[in-house]
Design a protein around this motif. Structure first.
Motif, PDB file in Angstrom:
ATOM      1  N   ASP A 106       0.838  -1.196   0.000  1.00  0.00           N
ATOM      2  CA  ASP A 106       0.000   0.000   0.000  1.00  0.00           C
ATOM      3  C   ASP A 106       0.878   1.253   0.000  1.00  0.00           C
ATOM      4  O   ASP A 106       1.896   1.305   0.696  1.00  0.00           O
ATOM      5  CB  ASP A 106      -0.892  -0.010   1.251  1.00  0.00           C
ATOM      6  CG  ASP A 106      -1.759   1.212   1.341  1.00  0.00           C
ATOM      7  OD1 ASP A 106      -2.574   1.424   0.422  1.00  0.00           O
ATOM      8  OD2 ASP A 106      -1.607   1.989   2.303  1.00  0.00           O
ATOM      9  N   ASN A 198      -7.701  14.024   1.025  1.00  0.00           N
ATOM     10  CA  ASN A 198      -7.002  14.701  -0.070  1.00  0.00           C
ATOM     11  C   ASN A 198      -7.882  15.859  -0.563  1.00  0.00           C
ATOM     12  O   ASN A 198      -8.767  15.670  -1.395  1.00  0.00           O
ATOM     13  CB  ASN A 198      -6.694  13.715  -1.198  1.00  0.00           C
ATOM     14  CG  ASN A 198      -5.857  14.362  -2.287  1.00  0.00           C
ATOM     15  OD1 ASN A 198      -5.747  15.595  -2.340  1.00  0.00           O
ATOM     16  ND2 ASN A 198      -5.265  13.551  -3.141  1.00  0.00           N
ATOM     17  N   MET A 236      -2.530   4.812   2.820  1.00  0.00           N
ATOM     18  CA  MET A 236      -3.577   4.589   3.819  1.00  0.00           C
ATOM     19  C   MET A 236      -3.003   3.983   5.091  1.00  0.00           C
ATOM     20  O   MET A 236      -3.388   4.318   6.205  1.00  0.00           O
ATOM     21  CB  MET A 236      -4.626   3.656   3.217  1.00  0.00           C
ATOM     22  CG  MET A 236      -5.794   3.437   4.135  1.00  0.00           C
ATOM     23  SD  MET A 236      -6.856   2.106   3.596  1.00  0.00           S
ATOM     24  CE  MET A 236      -8.378   2.526   4.421  1.00  0.00           C
ATOM     25  N   TYR A 252     -11.608   8.771   2.497  1.00  0.00           N
ATOM     26  CA  TYR A 252     -11.501   8.831   1.031  1.00  0.00           C
ATOM     27  C   TYR A 252     -12.923   8.679   0.521  1.00  0.00           C
ATOM     28  O   TYR A 252     -13.414   7.588   0.342  1.00  0.00           O
ATOM     29  CB  TYR A 252     -10.542   7.781   0.438  1.00  0.00           C
ATOM     30  CG  TYR A 252      -9.773   8.400  -0.722  1.00  0.00           C
ATOM     31  CD1 TYR A 252     -10.453   8.819  -1.860  1.00  0.00           C
ATOM     32  CD2 TYR A 252      -8.416   8.632  -0.643  1.00  0.00           C
ATOM     33  CE1 TYR A 252      -9.780   9.451  -2.895  1.00  0.00           C
ATOM     34  CE2 TYR A 252      -7.731   9.256  -1.682  1.00  0.00           C
ATOM     35  CZ  TYR A 252      -8.429   9.671  -2.797  1.00  0.00           C
ATOM     36  OH  TYR A 252      -7.767  10.304  -3.819  1.00  0.00           O
ATOM     37  N   GLU A 270      -8.297  -3.041   1.432  1.00  0.00           N
ATOM     38  CA  GLU A 270      -7.953  -1.854   2.219  1.00  0.00           C
ATOM     39  C   GLU A 270      -9.037  -1.506   3.243  1.00  0.00           C
ATOM     40  O   GLU A 270      -8.770  -1.447   4.447  1.00  0.00           O
ATOM     41  CB  GLU A 270      -7.713  -0.667   1.271  1.00  0.00           C
ATOM     42  CG  GLU A 270      -6.490  -0.878   0.394  1.00  0.00           C
ATOM     43  CD  GLU A 270      -6.367   0.094  -0.778  1.00  0.00           C
ATOM     44  OE1 GLU A 270      -7.399   0.401  -1.416  1.00  0.00           O
ATOM     45  OE2 GLU A 270      -5.245   0.532  -1.077  1.00  0.00           O
TER      46      GLU A 270
HETATM   47  O1  F6P Z   1      -3.791   2.421  -2.286  1.00  0.00           O
HETATM   48  C1  F6P Z   1      -4.365   3.609  -2.609  1.00  0.00           C
HETATM   49  C2  F6P Z   1      -3.684   4.760  -1.917  1.00  0.00           C
HETATM   50  O2  F6P Z   1      -2.314   4.818  -2.259  1.00  0.00           O
HETATM   51  C3  F6P Z   1      -3.829   4.808  -0.396  1.00  0.00           C
HETATM   52  O3  F6P Z   1      -2.834   4.107   0.259  1.00  0.00           O
HETATM   53  C4  F6P Z   1      -3.773   6.301  -0.094  1.00  0.00           C
HETATM   54  O4  F6P Z   1      -4.500   6.620   1.072  1.00  0.00           O
HETATM   55  C5  F6P Z   1      -4.375   6.895  -1.327  1.00  0.00           C
HETATM   56  O5  F6P Z   1      -4.307   5.940  -2.373  1.00  0.00           O
HETATM   57  C6  F6P Z   1      -3.659   8.151  -1.763  1.00  0.00           C
HETATM   58  O6  F6P Z   1      -4.423   8.799  -2.686  1.00  0.00           O
HETATM   59  P1  F6P Z   1      -4.024  10.173  -3.423  1.00  0.00           P
HETATM   60  O7  F6P Z   1      -3.304   9.753  -4.646  1.00  0.00           O
HETATM   61  O8  F6P Z   1      -5.334  10.810  -3.694  1.00  0.00           O
HETATM   62  O9  F6P Z   1      -3.171  10.950  -2.469  1.00  0.00           O
END
Ligand code: F6P
Ligand code: MN
Length: 325
Positions: A106, A198, A236, A252, A270
């Motif tokens: 992850d 985000n 994550m 998210y 996840e």
């Molecule tokens: O696995 C998907 C992931 O990388 C998560 O670990 C993380 O929380 C998220 O996507 C990050 O997303 P973004 O690209 O919007 O920052």
């Protein structure tokens, strides 16, 4: 300090499950070593291929997936696995009693900057009736998990795990290769002043999320009457680890961009394992419209909106969905 084995026995985990968890963690220790070698081992960077979800695979995604796949297949305890990096389920031992789902690495984009990454996993019983290559056996709600956790590859390698008797955090003692219980029975503080989302996606959010985050940003001058701080690890596993250790809310949410992707995070790999850990630590895990662990998966790579963390903060967030205020 207590070792993983004795804590699992104390929590009443059956012997075969303990052996399976130890096997899985042997794979994670190997990933931990590869990750720590970084550029020295030539493992950084991207491959030329994409996974089934259209994301470019990092070399470490592929290596970590292969390590876990080989380790679990050889163990004999597992009937089939499903992985974020595999198109479909991988059949293992037709006599195996367990199913394992995992996100092998992850936050893999963080490998480029030597920042937090981790492995997330969950384990359920394998139904007797299933053929080892039958994906439908994985379509069980999260309430069926018998164990879930993550291994965080950070300054130290840590394991957070639950078998349904509380969430415990262990630290890998690299001198002898064992996980030692450093944070027994973690409890997520019910209140918080910290959120993780985000915000660059704001224009794609639904009204309840826009309104809720707007009120957090308004600080002492807004209806919440206190100033909040924001943190975003972009893995994550790192954000959830922070929330488990000191409270917070991680989101998210639903995203209007693509109806086939009603959130970014995957239910099996996840959202469900993190929801189990969070609930066992006294926190909450919701999609905005119901408990994550009660979502009935329709396909193995399904995505869901996620809201996880401190009980009172998640409850407040959910009131915005109820009233659409
Ligand atoms: O696995 C998907 C992931 O990388 C998560 O670990 C993380 O929380 C998220 O996507 C990050 O997303 P973004 O690209 O919007 O920052
Ligand atoms: Mn991931």
């Amino acid at each position: 300090m207590k070792r993983l084995n004795s804590q699992l026995q104390h929590d009443g985990a059956p012997l075969e499950l303990i052996l399976l968890i130890r096997t899985l963690l042997a794979g994670c220790k190997e990933i931990s070593f590869r990750v720590s070698q970084g550029a020295l081992a030539g493992v950084l960077g991207s491959t030329l291929s994409e996974n089934v979800q259209g994301e470019t695979q990092k070399k470490l995604d592929v290596i970590s997936n292969q390590i876990l796949k080989d380790t679990l297949r050889d163990s004999g305890y597992v009937k089939a696995i499903s992985s974020e990096e595999e198109d479909t389920v991988v059949p293992c031992n037709p006599e195996g009693n367990y199913l394992v789902s995992f996100d092998p690495l992850d936050g893999s984009s963080n490998t480029e900057i030597n920042s937090l990454i981790g492995t997330i996993f969950s384990i359920t019983h394998a139904p007797q009736w299933m053929e080892a290559d039958d994906p439908s056996a994985f379509l069980q709600p999260g309430t069926q998990m018998v164990a879930a956790g993550y291994v965080l590859y950070g300054p130290s390698t840590m394991l957070a795990m639950t078998t349904g008797r509380g969430t415990h955090i262990y630290t890998l003692d690299k001198t002898h290769g064992g996980f030692l219980l450093t944070h027994p029975n973690v409890k997520v503080p019910e209140e918080t002043k910290e959120f993780a989302i985000n915000t660059s996606n704001e224009r794609h959010w639904e009204e309840p999320v826009k309104n809720y985050i707007g009120d957090l940003l308004a600080g002492t001058e807004g209806p919440r009457g206190k100033d909040y701080n924001m943190r975003w690890v972009a893995a994550m596993v790192g954000d959830i680890h922070r929330v488990l250790c000191r409270g917070g809310i991680f989101m998210y949410p639903f995203d209007k961009r693509n109806p086939s992707k009603p959130g970014k995070l995957r239910l099996l790999y996840e959202a469900n394992p993190m929801a189990f850990l969070m609930e066992q630590a006294g926190g909450l895990a919701n999609t905005g419209h119901g408990r994550i662990m009660e979502v009935m998966p329709k396909e193995i790579h399904q995505r869901v909106p996620t809201i996880l963390g401190s009980k009172e903060e998640v409850e407040t967030c959910l009131t915005y969905y109820q009233t659409d205020k």
